[in-house]
Design a protein around this motif. Structure first.
Motif, short mmCIF file in Angstrom:
data_model
loop_
_atom_site.label_atom_id
_atom_site.label_comp_id
_atom_site.label_asym_id
_atom_site.label_seq_id
_atom_site.Cartn_x
_atom_site.Cartn_y
_atom_site.Cartn_z
N VAL A 1 89.89 56.41 63.02
CA VAL A 1 90.18 55.24 62.19
C VAL A 1 88.91 54.72 61.54
CG1 VAL A 1 91.06 52.87 62.19
CG2 VAL A 1 92.11 54.56 63.67
N VAL A 2 89.03 54.36 60.27
CA VAL A 2 88.01 53.55 59.62
C VAL A 2 88.69 52.22 59.26
CG1 VAL A 2 86.69 55.51 58.72
CG2 VAL A 2 88.44 54.46 57.30
N THR A 3 87.90 51.15 59.34
CA THR A 3 88.42 49.82 59.05
C THR A 3 87.89 49.36 57.71
OG1 THR A 3 88.56 49.28 61.40
CG2 THR A 3 88.50 47.43 59.87
N VAL A 4 88.80 48.87 56.86
CA VAL A 4 88.43 48.39 55.54
C VAL A 4 89.01 46.99 55.39
CG1 VAL A 4 88.67 48.79 53.04
CG2 VAL A 4 88.40 50.74 54.59
N ASP A 5 88.14 46.03 55.06
CA ASP A 5 88.62 44.66 54.84
C ASP A 5 89.34 44.57 53.50
OD1 ASP A 5 87.74 43.46 57.25
OD2 ASP A 5 85.69 43.49 56.49
N ILE A 6 90.38 43.74 53.47
CA ILE A 6 91.25 43.67 52.29
C ILE A 6 90.98 42.46 51.42
CG2 ILE A 6 93.07 45.04 53.34
CD1 ILE A 6 94.57 42.33 53.84
#
Length: 183
Positions: A152-157
């Protein structure tokens, strides 16, 4: 002469997050930029699940297992075609993500992370979706944020969609693989 290693594309990118995190919108924009196929996990729900959500009743794990297995089967079918796919899917719990990935090393998850206030505001402006805004709190309560041992990579929206997509392409190192694939 040794051939340089080819950049590997994931067979599937799963965009995960609670309802209103932008999964479908980001999936469409990412598909335009990458040329990947696109699937919405909601299309795999049986009608009984849709009816429950429309009535404001949260789904149980027993409701979700057949749905998740259907998505995992779709990933396998897509892999056989050689055409990568982007799937917008809530995948709120680790056990759900484990079913979706099902041991494949070529499935990548992108967690679209946002604050409750941002997501609630988005849901308030959305019309015609079977997932009512009233279920946001139940989704946030069910959410198990991904751990470092997951793919998983986390990307802020909290950015423009095109910036979010660029972040995803950069984080997954897709740019060179996309160029190579288009040759």
């Amino acid at each position: 002469m040794t051939e340089k290693p080819r950049a590997l594309l994931p067979v599937a990118i799963i965009l995960m997050g609670v309802s209103g995190s932008g999964k479908s919108t980001v999936a469409e924009a990412l598909a335009r930029r990458t040329g990947f196929a696109i699937e919405d996990a909601d299309a795999f729900h049986p009608q009984a699940n849709i009816d429950k959500m429309h009535a404001g009743t949260p789904l149980t794990d027993d409701d979700r297992w057949p749905w998740l297995r259907a998505i995992a089967d779709a990933i396998d079918r897509k892999a056989e075609t050689g055409w990568p796919v982007i799937i917008a899917c809530s995948a709120l719990k680790r056990s759900y993500r484990d079913v979706l990935v099902h041991g494949r090393s070529d499935v990548q998850i992108v967690y679209l992370r946002g604050t409750r206030n941002l997501i609630a505001a988005r849901l308030a402006g959305r019309h015609g979706h079977f997932m009512p805004a009233s279920l946001l709190d139940s989704q946030l309560a069910a959410l198990e944020e991904p751990t470092p041992d997951e793919p998983v990579v986390t990307v802020d929206i909290d950015a423009d969609v095109e910036i979010i997509v660029t972040n995803i392409i950069d984080r997954l190192a897709l740019a060179n693989a996309i160029k190579e694939r288009s040759r």
